[in-house]
Each structure stands twice: as structure tokens, then as C-alpha cells.
Design a protein around this motif. Structure first.
Motif, PDB file in Angstrom:
ATOM      1  N   TYR A 104      12.645  -4.024  13.749  1.00 31.47           N
ATOM      2  CA  TYR A 104      13.061  -3.264  12.571  1.00 31.47           C
ATOM      3  C   TYR A 104      13.043  -4.095  11.298  1.00 31.47           C
ATOM      4  O   TYR A 104      12.879  -3.557  10.207  1.00 31.47           O
ATOM      5  CB  TYR A 104      14.464  -2.697  12.805  1.00 31.47           C
ATOM      6  N   GLU A 105      13.195  -5.407  11.412  1.00 31.79           N
ATOM      7  CA  GLU A 105      13.218  -6.262  10.231  1.00 31.79           C
ATOM      8  C   GLU A 105      11.820  -6.643   9.760  1.00 31.79           C
ATOM      9  O   GLU A 105      11.680  -7.308   8.732  1.00 31.79           O
ATOM     10  CB  GLU A 105      14.022  -7.532  10.526  1.00 31.79           C
ATOM     11  N   THR A 106      10.784  -6.227  10.475  1.00 24.89           N
ATOM     12  CA  THR A 106       9.416  -6.596  10.090  1.00 24.89           C
ATOM     13  C   THR A 106       8.531  -5.358  10.028  1.00 24.89           C
ATOM     14  O   THR A 106       7.690  -5.123  10.898  1.00 24.89           O
ATOM     15  CB  THR A 106       8.827  -7.624  11.070  1.00 24.89           C
ATOM     16  N   PRO A 107       8.710  -4.530   8.996  1.00 25.04           N
ATOM     17  CA  PRO A 107       7.893  -3.319   8.861  1.00 25.04           C
ATOM     18  C   PRO A 107       6.451  -3.660   8.538  1.00 25.04           C
ATOM     19  O   PRO A 107       6.146  -4.714   7.965  1.00 25.04           O
ATOM     20  CB  PRO A 107       8.569  -2.575   7.710  1.00 25.04           C
ATOM     21  N   ASN A 108       5.577  -2.756   8.905  1.00 26.29           N
ATOM     22  CA  ASN A 108       4.182  -2.899   8.510  1.00 26.29           C
ATOM     23  C   ASN A 108       4.055  -2.722   7.008  1.00 26.29           C
ATOM     24  O   ASN A 108       4.881  -2.070   6.362  1.00 26.29           O
ATOM     25  CB  ASN A 108       3.314  -1.849   9.214  1.00 26.29           C
ATOM     26  N   VAL A 109       2.999  -3.270   6.463  1.00 28.76           N
ATOM     27  CA  VAL A 109       2.751  -3.129   5.034  1.00 28.76           C
ATOM     28  C   VAL A 109       2.196  -1.750   4.725  1.00 28.76           C
ATOM     29  O   VAL A 109       1.774  -1.003   5.615  1.00 28.76           O
ATOM     30  CB  VAL A 109       1.779  -4.210   4.539  1.00 28.76           C
ATOM     31  N   LEU A 110       2.189  -1.405   3.450  1.00 33.42           N
ATOM     32  CA  LEU A 110       1.647  -0.117   3.008  1.00 33.42           C
ATOM     33  C   LEU A 110       0.123  -0.139   2.978  1.00 33.42           C
ATOM     34  O   LEU A 110      -0.536   0.877   3.183  1.00 33.42           O
ATOM     35  CB  LEU A 110       2.200   0.193   1.615  1.00 33.42           C
ATOM     36  N   GLY A 111      -0.448  -1.298   2.724  1.00 34.21           N
ATOM     37  CA  GLY A 111      -1.900  -1.405   2.635  1.00 34.21           C
ATOM     38  C   GLY A 111      -2.588  -0.947   3.902  1.00 34.21           C
ATOM     39  O   GLY A 111      -2.143  -1.251   5.010  1.00 34.21           O
ATOM     40  N   ALA A 112      -3.692  -0.237   3.735  1.00 36.76           N
ATOM     41  CA  ALA A 112      -4.330   0.437   4.862  1.00 36.76           C
ATOM     42  C   ALA A 112      -5.080  -0.498   5.796  1.00 36.76           C
ATOM     43  O   ALA A 112      -5.361  -0.136   6.932  1.00 36.76           O
ATOM     44  CB  ALA A 112      -5.289   1.514   4.339  1.00 36.76           C
ATOM     45  N   SER A 113      -5.440  -1.699   5.345  1.00 31.65           N
ATOM     46  CA  SER A 113      -6.231  -2.602   6.181  1.00 31.65           C
ATOM     47  C   SER A 113      -5.377  -3.631   6.900  1.00 31.65           C
ATOM     48  O   SER A 113      -5.908  -4.609   7.434  1.00 31.65           O
ATOM     49  CB  SER A 113      -7.285  -3.316   5.322  1.00 31.65           C
ATOM     50  N   GLY A 114      -4.065  -3.429   6.929  1.00 32.13           N
ATOM     51  CA  GLY A 114      -3.183  -4.387   7.559  1.00 32.13           C
ATOM     52  C   GLY A 114      -2.744  -5.480   6.611  1.00 32.13           C
ATOM     53  O   GLY A 114      -1.858  -6.276   6.936  1.00 32.13           O
ATOM     54  N   LEU A 115      -3.350  -5.533   5.432  1.00 34.14           N
ATOM     55  CA  LEU A 115      -2.949  -6.466   4.387  1.00 34.14           C
ATOM     56  C   LEU A 115      -2.135  -5.709   3.351  1.00 34.14           C
ATOM     57  O   LEU A 115      -2.331  -4.499   3.163  1.00 34.14           O
ATOM     58  CB  LEU A 115      -4.189  -7.076   3.709  1.00 34.14           C
ATOM     59  N   PRO A 116      -1.231  -6.385   2.664  1.00 34.60           N
ATOM     60  CA  PRO A 116      -0.480  -5.671   1.618  1.00 34.60           C
ATOM     61  C   PRO A 116      -1.429  -5.089   0.578  1.00 34.60           C
ATOM     62  O   PRO A 116      -2.440  -5.706   0.226  1.00 34.60           O
ATOM     63  CB  PRO A 116       0.401  -6.773   1.014  1.00 34.60           C
ATOM     64  N   ALA A 117      -1.132  -3.894   0.113  1.00 32.29           N
ATOM     65  CA  ALA A 117      -1.917  -3.332  -0.979  1.00 32.29           C
ATOM     66  C   ALA A 117      -1.744  -4.220  -2.202  1.00 32.29           C
ATOM     67  O   ALA A 117      -0.713  -4.883  -2.369  1.00 32.29           O
ATOM     68  CB  ALA A 117      -1.449  -1.911  -1.282  1.00 32.29           C
ATOM     69  N   HIS A 118      -2.722  -4.267  -3.063  1.00 27.49           N
ATOM     70  CA  HIS A 118      -2.591  -5.042  -4.292  1.00 27.49           C
ATOM     71  C   HIS A 118      -1.386  -4.515  -5.075  1.00 27.49           C
ATOM     72  O   HIS A 118      -1.254  -3.313  -5.292  1.00 27.49           O
ATOM     73  CB  HIS A 118      -3.864  -4.915  -5.135  1.00 27.49           C
ATOM     74  N   GLY A 119      -0.494  -5.420  -5.453  1.00 26.84           N
ATOM     75  CA  GLY A 119       0.689  -5.020  -6.200  1.00 26.84           C
ATOM     76  C   GLY A 119       1.830  -4.522  -5.342  1.00 26.84           C
ATOM     77  O   GLY A 119       2.888  -4.155  -5.867  1.00 26.84           O
ATOM     78  N   GLU A 120       1.659  -4.529  -4.007  1.00 33.38           N
ATOM     79  CA  GLU A 120       2.697  -3.994  -3.129  1.00 33.38           C
ATOM     80  C   GLU A 120       3.974  -4.820  -3.182  1.00 33.38           C
ATOM     81  O   GLU A 120       5.086  -4.274  -3.288  1.00 33.38           O
ATOM     82  CB  GLU A 120       2.191  -3.911  -1.691  1.00 33.38           C
ATOM     83  N   HIS A 121       3.852  -6.132  -3.102  1.00 31.02           N
ATOM     84  CA  HIS A 121       5.045  -6.972  -3.111  1.00 31.02           C
ATOM     85  C   HIS A 121       5.840  -6.791  -4.406  1.00 31.02           C
ATOM     86  O   HIS A 121       7.076  -6.726  -4.397  1.00 31.02           O
ATOM     87  CB  HIS A 121       4.662  -8.440  -2.933  1.00 31.02           C
ATOM     88  N   GLN A 122       5.130  -6.687  -5.535  1.00 35.50           N
ATOM     89  CA  GLN A 122       5.812  -6.513  -6.815  1.00 35.50           C
ATOM     90  C   GLN A 122       6.520  -5.161  -6.872  1.00 35.50           C
ATOM     91  O   GLN A 122       7.629  -5.053  -7.400  1.00 35.50           O
ATOM     92  CB  GLN A 122       4.806  -6.621  -7.964  1.00 35.50           C
ATOM     93  N   ALA A 123       5.876  -4.119  -6.310  1.00 35.50           N
ATOM     94  CA  ALA A 123       6.485  -2.789  -6.326  1.00 35.50           C
ATOM     95  C   ALA A 123       7.725  -2.736  -5.454  1.00 35.50           C
ATOM     96  O   ALA A 123       8.727  -2.101  -5.795  1.00 35.50           O
ATOM     97  CB  ALA A 123       5.463  -1.746  -5.868  1.00 35.50           C
ATOM     98  N   VAL A 124       7.693  -3.434  -4.300  1.00 34.07           N
ATOM     99  CA  VAL A 124       8.860  -3.489  -3.423  1.00 34.07           C
ATOM    100  C   VAL A 124       9.983  -4.236  -4.118  1.00 34.07           C
ATOM    101  O   VAL A 124      11.158  -3.809  -4.113  1.00 34.07           O
ATOM    102  CB  VAL A 124       8.503  -4.164  -2.084  1.00 34.07           C
ATOM    103  N   ALA A 125       9.647  -5.371  -4.739  1.00 35.92           N
ATOM    104  CA  ALA A 125      10.653  -6.168  -5.439  1.00 35.92           C
ATOM    105  C   ALA A 125      11.288  -5.394  -6.590  1.00 35.92           C
ATOM    106  O   ALA A 125      12.475  -5.586  -6.904  1.00 35.92           O
ATOM    107  CB  ALA A 125      10.028  -7.467  -5.955  1.00 35.92           C
TER     108      ALA A 125
END
Length: 472
Positions: free
Chosen positions: A172-193
Motif C-alpha cells: 500500500y505504501e508503494t503505489p504505481n505511477v500515473l505514467g502509462a509506460s511504468g515511468l512517472p508521467a512528465h511533471g507527475e512528481h511535481q503535481a503530486v507534491a
């Protein structure tokens, strides 16, 4: 004297490590006080084995508590481990109605908390494991390795010794990223923060209501966690706009088995979801591959780019990433693990749970042999044992720990007599690519329900420091 490249251990020191006065009395350490971890404790207690349960959170089943507002679609009769039930009943506990569908909070209050109370100070809260190794041995050193105890270091710096480790820490503490290829979408970390992206199962109708009502909300994901949140959003005011984005070309798998589903509440989930899409209350976007997120003055823009390069975008006020979970094996980095390169489960377990060939209801019974690593005495169980496979069910986790504990107690006949009777669910993916698209389960779904797992109507998958499942 024993020599190695990284130090010297005298014969006397080695003798004290291996055969010290308390070596035989070392406990078995269970990591995680969720449904599977506490089931392991119940089986250990029944077999008279000394144990210690380490829970990272401030309460028992801390991850379950985070989706405590969600009602599971598996009734109580499927959510209680057999050994746990025996221990509780012997203590005068009154079992809940077998046919009632509990919330996550009810699972804790009416089952997990009373169970943990039986174990007293053998359950330690606020005890987060930072790493596991062998006393005096790193991963490279071999001679005598199996004879020394495990060394468990907590993030407080405290160190404990154990004769075996049952890792039910969940995902539960390690959710998958939003990016579709298994990598974070560009800007994903900033949007989460920036607080613009939430992970699965916010309490839309409760404490989180003001964050969602009257807003445009984008839900990304095609599993039960996404469906649960979509249905909750649909109950808010009509000025709450709801967009649902999935990678697949259609939502038939998300709608599930309907009236044919083995669990009526789960079938109703898909039926209600389809009705909202058909009526236009929920806008469905298919072929959506999250590629880039950008904060604007009007909200957050999520841009999809499919494999052909075609782009589409959604401008929303909030995004919920209901994209499932994955295991984190960092704490076991100094142990010798044999992980399947695709799923991240043990190699022996991988073909039995491969979503290319199995749905939640067709995974065969398995136990200690399939869960064993080259590191004797270490077992990852529950949803963590399944790696990225979305086919975990809580009933499977209960049978896993029954088998593992029997082996640790020396009862190999019982350990290898694995039994599991799971009905075909009709809603689990049988295709790995589609399964990953759907993220069926958090790890309860939250992935894993008992068969479901006490996960949210979404997943205790992947859940769950708990364990929990794809089809919960």
C-alpha cells in the motif's frame, strides 16, 4: 578463525552467534499487522511458536484504516482466517454476521483489533523495518549463513534478532505511477507534491468531500478502486464533473460479471458504473495513456499520448491515480531473493499467478515451497508475494501463511497439503497487458480480497502494511 574479505570472526564469536544461550529461543518476526500478518500470528500462536509482529503504523492494520470508509464486497465469512477465528472464539468473541459486507473500519474494529489484542505485547506498533540481513553476514558471504539469525533493523536504530521472517508488509505504501509506460508521467512528481494528484480511495463522501464536490475530477485506472471512487463521486452534487480515463479500448472488463459474478456486491459495482457512463454522469475516455501533467491557472492538465503518437488532454481540478501498487523489496536488499524478472514474485510462484494464464479465481493452491527464496527462513506472503500480478485474493494469503507456519514448526506434511477452493470471479483479467492497464487491485485492489480480500471495493492490494487484492 573464519576469514572473509570484509572482516574476521573468531571461532568463539561464531559459536556465540550460532549457538548462544538464546539462539534456539529467538522469535519468528512477522512484518505487518494487517489481515495476512495477523493470520500468520494466529497460526504461530496455535502451534506454540514464539513470535513478534512489527507494524509500521500507529495502529493495527494501519493501511486498512486508510480506506476504512470503503465497504468490501466479500462478506465476513470470507474475511476471517480459520486459526484467527478459533482463537477469538475461545476468548469469547462473537463473530459478525457471516453475510454482512464490512467496511475497512469494521474489519479492524470487529476482527483485526480484537485479534491483535489476544497477542498483547507481541504486536509492536510504530515499528517500521528499515532493513533485514543476517547477523554478521552481508549478501555475499555464504559459509555458515543458514546457521546465524536474521538481523532486523528498525528505522529507530533498534536491532532485533529472529530465527525466521514472514514479510506481510503489503504494497500500500508503494503505489504505481500515473505514467502509462511504468515511468512517472512528465511533471507527475511535481503535481503530486503540489497536492493536485491523490492516490486511490479518497474519502469522497466523508472527510475529503470539500476537496471534490463541485470540482472536475479525473480518475485514471480501470480496477475496483477506480470504480469505487467513481461511484462515490457520482453521489456528489450535479456540478461535480467526473471524467474516467482508461488505457483499454473499452470498459467491459471493468464492468465485470454483473449478475454472473460470484460476489453479488462486486457484480453490482460494475452494473452501477456502466449505468452512470451510459447516462452521461461519468465521461469515459478510452485509449488514454498518461504522458504529461502540467499545472495551469485553471487546474491540472493531463495529456495522453498513445503508442501511435496521438494525443488527447483533460483539464481537471483534481486527479485520482487509481493505478494499483507494486512491491518494494528494499528492506530485503541484503537477503538472497530469487525474483521472477517479470512479476517480481518468486520464480516458482510466477507461472501459477501469471495473469496471462490465470484470473483471480483460477490461481492454484500454493504454499511454502512456492514462496521459498534462496535465503532459508525468509518468506514474503500476502499481496507482496504476488509482485505485480493482479490476481491476489485474501483467501490465498491465509492459506500461504498456514503453510509457511506449518513448515516453520517442522510439520512439512501439513505445510505441503495446500488447499484452496476459489470460485471464478468473472472480473479478473486473463491478459497481462490488460491487467496492468486495469490495475485490478491495489494490492487490495486493495489488491486482493478474500475471496476476496478484505480490501476496499477496490483492492486491500494491494492494501494493505496489510496484504490484500486484485479482485477484492
Amino acid at each position: 578463525m573464519s576469514n572473509s574479505c570484509c572482516g574476521t570472526t573468531t571461532a568463539l564469536e561464531l559459536e556465540q552467534i550460532v549457538h548462544g544461550p538464546n539462539a534456539a529461543a529467538l522469535p519468528i518476526v512477522v512484518i505487518g499487522a494487517g489481515p495476512v500478518g495477523l493470520a500468520a500470528a494466529a497460526h504461530l500462536a496455535e502451534r506454540g511458536q514464539d513470535f513478534l509482529v512489527l507494524e509500521a503504523g500507529e495502529q493495527v492494520a494501519a493501511s486498512v484504516a486508510r480506506w476504512g470508509h470503503v465497504r468490501v464486497f466479500s462478506p465476513w465469512k470470507y474475511n476471517i482466517d480459520a486459526a484467527a477465528r478459533r482463537l477469538l472464539q475461545a476468548d469469547g468473541w462473537s463473530a459478525p454476521d457471516d453475510d454482512w459486507l464490512p467496511t475497512g473500519a469494521e474489519l479492524i474494529d470487529d476482527y483485526l483489533a480484537p485479534l491483535a489484542k489476544l497477542f498483547g505485547d507481541r504486536v509492536r506498533l510504530n515499528a517500521k523495518v528499515a532493513g533485514i540481513s543476517r547477523l554478521g553476514y552481508d549478501r555475499v558471504r555464504t559459509n555458515g549463513r543458514q546457521d546465524v539469525p536474521f538481523l532486523i533493523r528498525l528505522d529507530s536504530g533498534e536491532e532485533l534478532r529472529a530465527r525466521a521472517v514472514v514479510d506481510a508488509s503489503g504494497t500500500y505504501e508503494t503505489p504505481n505511477v500515473l505514467g502509462a509506460s511504468g515511468l512517472p508521467a512528465h511533471g507527475e512528481h511535481q503535481a503530486v507534491a503540489a497536492g493536485l494528484v491523490d492516490h486511490a480511495l479518497p474519502d469522497v463522501l466523508g472527510v475529503d468531500r470539500e476537496r471534490y464536490e463541485g470540482k472536475h475530477v479525473l480518475i485514471v485506472g480501470a480496477g475496483h478502486s477506480a470504480a469505487t471512487t467513481l461511484l462515490a463521486l457520482a453521489q456528489l452534487s450535479e456540478d461535480t464533473r467526473i471524467t474516467w480515463a482508461i488505457r483499454a479500448g473499452g470498459a467491459s472488463r471493468s464492468y465485470g460479471g454483473g449478475e454472473a459474478d460470484a460476489l453479488p456486491a462486486r457484480g453490482a459495482l460494475g452494473t452501477r458504473l456502466r449505468a452512470h457512463v451510459d447516462s452521461g454522469r461519468i465521461t469515459l475516455l478510452t485509449g488514454f495513456f498518461a504522458h504529461r501533467l502540467a499545472a495551469t491557472n485553471d487546474g491540472i492538465e493531463v495529456i495522453s499520448r498513445d503508442p501511435s503518437g496521438h494525443e488527447q488532454s483533460v483539464l481537471a481540478d483534481r486527479v485520482v491515480a487509481a493505478t494499483g501498487y507494486r512491491p518494494d523489496h528494499t528492506i530485503a536488499g541484503e537477503l538472497r531473493l530469487d525474483l521472477d524478472p517479470i512479476l517480481g514474485s518468486t520464480r516458482a510462484l510466477a507461472p501459477l499467478i501469471d495473469p496471462n494464464a490465470h484470473s483471480c479465481g483460477t490461481v492454484p493452491a500454493h504454499g511454502v515451497d512456492e514462496l521459498a527464496h534462496p535465503e532459508p527462513g525468509y518468506y514474503a506472503v500476502g499481496v507482496k508475494s504476488y509482485g505485480r500480478a493482479p490476481t491476489f485474493l485474501m483467501a490465498t494469503g491465509y492459506e500461504q501463511v498456514r503453510s509457511v507456519v506449518a513448515a516453520l514448526a517442522g510439520d512439512w506434511q501439513s505445510a505441503r497439503d495446500v488447499q484452496l477452493d476459489l470460485p471464478e470471479t468473472g472480473v479478473c483479467s486473463s491478459n497481462l497487458a490488460e491487467a496492468q492497464e486495469q490495475r485490478v487491485g491495489l494490492a487490495t485492489g486493495v489488491s486482493g480480497g478474500l475471496l476476496a480480500a478484505p480490501l476496499p471495493l477496490a483492492t486491500i492490494t494491494a492494501a494493505a502494511s496489510t496484504g490484500g487484492g486484485c479482485c477484492g
